[in-house]
Design a protein around this motif. Structure first.
Motif, mmCIF file in Angstrom:
data_model
loop_
_atom_site.group_PDB
_atom_site.id
_atom_site.type_symbol
_atom_site.label_atom_id
_atom_site.label_comp_id
_atom_site.label_asym_id
_atom_site.label_seq_id
_atom_site.Cartn_x
_atom_site.Cartn_y
_atom_site.Cartn_z
ATOM 1 N N THR A 79 0.773 -1.237 0.000
ATOM 2 C CA THR A 79 0.000 0.000 0.000
ATOM 3 C C THR A 79 0.802 1.282 0.000
ATOM 4 O O THR A 79 0.302 2.300 -0.435
ATOM 5 C CB THR A 79 -0.867 0.097 1.273
ATOM 6 N N ARG A 80 2.020 1.242 0.470
ATOM 7 C CA ARG A 80 2.774 2.460 0.733
ATOM 8 C C ARG A 80 4.205 2.338 0.237
ATOM 9 O O ARG A 80 4.807 1.285 0.351
ATOM 10 C CB ARG A 80 2.759 2.619 2.251
ATOM 11 N N VAL A 81 4.739 3.463 -0.278
ATOM 12 C CA VAL A 81 6.171 3.556 -0.596
ATOM 13 C C VAL A 81 6.779 4.544 0.387
ATOM 14 O O VAL A 81 6.294 5.666 0.538
ATOM 15 C CB VAL A 81 6.431 4.045 -2.038
ATOM 16 N N VAL A 82 7.838 4.129 1.083
ATOM 17 C CA VAL A 82 8.571 5.001 1.993
ATOM 18 C C VAL A 82 9.890 5.368 1.316
ATOM 19 O O VAL A 82 10.639 4.492 0.879
ATOM 20 C CB VAL A 82 8.838 4.325 3.354
ATOM 21 N N MET A 83 10.163 6.669 1.221
ATOM 22 C CA MET A 83 11.382 7.185 0.617
ATOM 23 C C MET A 83 12.292 7.700 1.728
ATOM 24 O O MET A 83 11.821 8.350 2.655
ATOM 25 C CB MET A 83 11.059 8.328 -0.345
ATOM 26 N N MET A 84 13.573 7.404 1.631
ATOM 27 C CA MET A 84 14.494 7.762 2.707
ATOM 28 C C MET A 84 15.755 8.399 2.169
ATOM 29 O O MET A 84 16.285 7.979 1.149
ATOM 30 C CB MET A 84 14.862 6.505 3.486
ATOM 31 N N GLY A 85 16.225 9.406 2.897
ATOM 32 C CA GLY A 85 17.528 9.990 2.637
ATOM 33 C C GLY A 85 17.654 10.613 1.270
ATOM 34 O O GLY A 85 16.690 10.967 0.622
ATOM 35 N N GLY A 86 18.886 10.736 0.857
ATOM 36 C CA GLY A 86 19.188 11.349 -0.420
ATOM 37 C C GLY A 86 19.971 12.627 -0.208
ATOM 38 O O GLY A 86 20.353 12.984 0.902
ATOM 39 N N SER A 87 20.216 13.284 -1.296
ATOM 40 C CA SER A 87 21.026 14.488 -1.262
ATOM 41 C C SER A 87 20.266 15.623 -1.905
ATOM 42 O O SER A 87 19.675 15.469 -2.964
ATOM 43 C CB SER A 87 22.325 14.239 -2.019
ATOM 44 N N GLN A 88 20.264 16.736 -1.262
ATOM 45 C CA GLN A 88 19.685 17.958 -1.829
ATOM 46 C C GLN A 88 20.728 19.066 -1.739
ATOM 47 O O GLN A 88 20.455 20.166 -1.333
ATOM 48 C CB GLN A 88 18.405 18.331 -1.114
ATOM 49 N N GLY A 89 21.954 18.743 -2.103
ATOM 50 C CA GLY A 89 23.082 19.627 -1.896
ATOM 51 C C GLY A 89 23.813 19.176 -0.647
ATOM 52 O O GLY A 89 25.019 19.129 -0.589
ATOM 53 N N SER A 90 23.057 18.810 0.384
ATOM 54 C CA SER A 90 23.616 18.149 1.559
ATOM 55 C C SER A 90 22.747 16.931 1.839
ATOM 56 O O SER A 90 21.577 16.895 1.473
ATOM 57 C CB SER A 90 23.621 19.096 2.765
ATOM 58 N N ARG A 91 23.307 15.926 2.467
ATOM 59 C CA ARG A 91 22.566 14.691 2.732
ATOM 60 C C ARG A 91 21.513 14.923 3.818
ATOM 61 O O ARG A 91 21.661 15.807 4.647
ATOM 62 C CB ARG A 91 23.547 13.597 3.142
ATOM 63 N N VAL A 92 20.462 14.103 3.801
ATOM 64 C CA VAL A 92 19.357 14.283 4.744
ATOM 65 C C VAL A 92 19.031 12.972 5.449
ATOM 66 O O VAL A 92 19.392 11.898 4.982
ATOM 67 C CB VAL A 92 18.087 14.830 4.042
ATOM 68 N N ASN A 93 18.339 13.059 6.576
ATOM 69 C CA ASN A 93 17.862 11.868 7.292
ATOM 70 C C ASN A 93 16.335 11.787 7.249
ATOM 71 O O ASN A 93 15.719 11.144 8.064
ATOM 72 C CB ASN A 93 18.360 11.867 8.738
ATOM 73 N N THR A 94 15.740 12.395 6.275
ATOM 74 C CA THR A 94 14.298 12.483 6.126
ATOM 75 C C THR A 94 13.695 11.186 5.593
ATOM 76 O O THR A 94 14.276 10.536 4.738
ATOM 77 C CB THR A 94 13.961 13.632 5.140
ATOM 78 N N THR A 113 18.184 7.557 11.972
ATOM 79 C CA THR A 113 19.132 7.929 13.023
ATOM 80 C C THR A 113 20.428 8.488 12.465
ATOM 81 O O THR A 113 21.276 8.926 13.219
ATOM 82 C CB THR A 113 19.473 6.717 13.919
ATOM 83 N N TYR A 114 20.574 8.456 11.129
ATOM 84 C CA TYR A 114 21.805 8.975 10.524
ATOM 85 C C TYR A 114 21.501 9.662 9.202
ATOM 86 O O TYR A 114 20.542 9.343 8.523
ATOM 87 C CB TYR A 114 22.833 7.862 10.341
ATOM 88 N N ILE A 115 22.328 10.634 8.852
ATOM 89 C CA ILE A 115 22.201 11.377 7.597
ATOM 90 C C ILE A 115 22.947 10.611 6.520
ATOM 91 O O ILE A 115 24.085 10.199 6.727
ATOM 92 C CB ILE A 115 22.790 12.785 7.772
ATOM 93 N N ASN A 116 22.301 10.411 5.356
ATOM 94 C CA ASN A 116 22.984 9.638 4.324
ATOM 95 C C ASN A 116 22.344 9.766 2.962
ATOM 96 O O ASN A 116 21.253 10.278 2.794
ATOM 97 C CB ASN A 116 23.030 8.165 4.716
#
Length: 169
Positions: A79-94, A113-116
């Motif tokens: 039912t759901r797709v979860v998207m994690m992290g990535g780079s938007q100029g700087s890495r994120v933990n979103t 728990t970590y930025i990547n």
């Protein structure tokens, strides 16, 4: 976009084209749809696109992420797709998610728990694990897990025995 029939042997066949002509997107889906998120062309984007498996054709606009991202990772249940992290100029933990069956923008899921970026994601119909990645200046050995059907921050899942980035799913 190409596809293969996993019940036969043979070459990939043309499925359609990506409407954004992009690279470095993250993908996951269900039995009916594939969701593509984040990309680069000629700059980092927040685009989400989808394909319906039953009908060949080009990707279609799904909605947007709340941030621009490349090198993120995605995982899904039915039912759901979860998207994690990535780079938007700087890495994120979103972490953000979308409901596969409906169109729209992402909703906040929580934080890792970590930025990547360049992490690997894998899971079952219940739980997903985000593993490794590349965090500010080096590969990491961290692993986090979530329950896909709920929201909230990721929890520690233990460490890899080595640092890892850009591993395949």
């Amino acid at each position: 976009v190409q596809f293969i029939n996993v019940t036969t042997t043979g070459d990939a066949v043309d499925f359609g084209d990506d409407s954004k002509n992009i690279k470095w997107a993250s993908g996951a889906g269900s039995r009916t749809r594939c969701i593509w998120s984040g990309s680069y062309n000629p700059a980092t984007t927040d685009n989400i696109r989808y394909n319906t498996f039953a009908s060949q054709g080009d990707t279609i606009d799904f909605g947007d992420m709340s941030y621009t991202a490349i090198f993120g990772t995605s995982v899904s249940d039915s039912t759901r797709v979860v998207m994690m992290g990535g780079s938007q100029g700087s890495r994120v933990n979103t972490m953000e998610y979308v409901a596969i069956a409906t169109l729209g923008n992402t909703v906040d899921f929580g934080d890792t728990t970590y930025i990547n970026n360049y992490a690997t994601a894998f899971g079952s119909p219940t739980r997903a694990v985000f593993s490794g990645g590349y965090s500010p200046s080096t590969g990491v050995n961290t692993q986090n897990y979530i329950t896909i059907s709920t929201t909230g921050n990721a929890s520690d899942f233990g460490d890899l025995t080595y640092t890892n980035s850009a591993a395949s799913k």
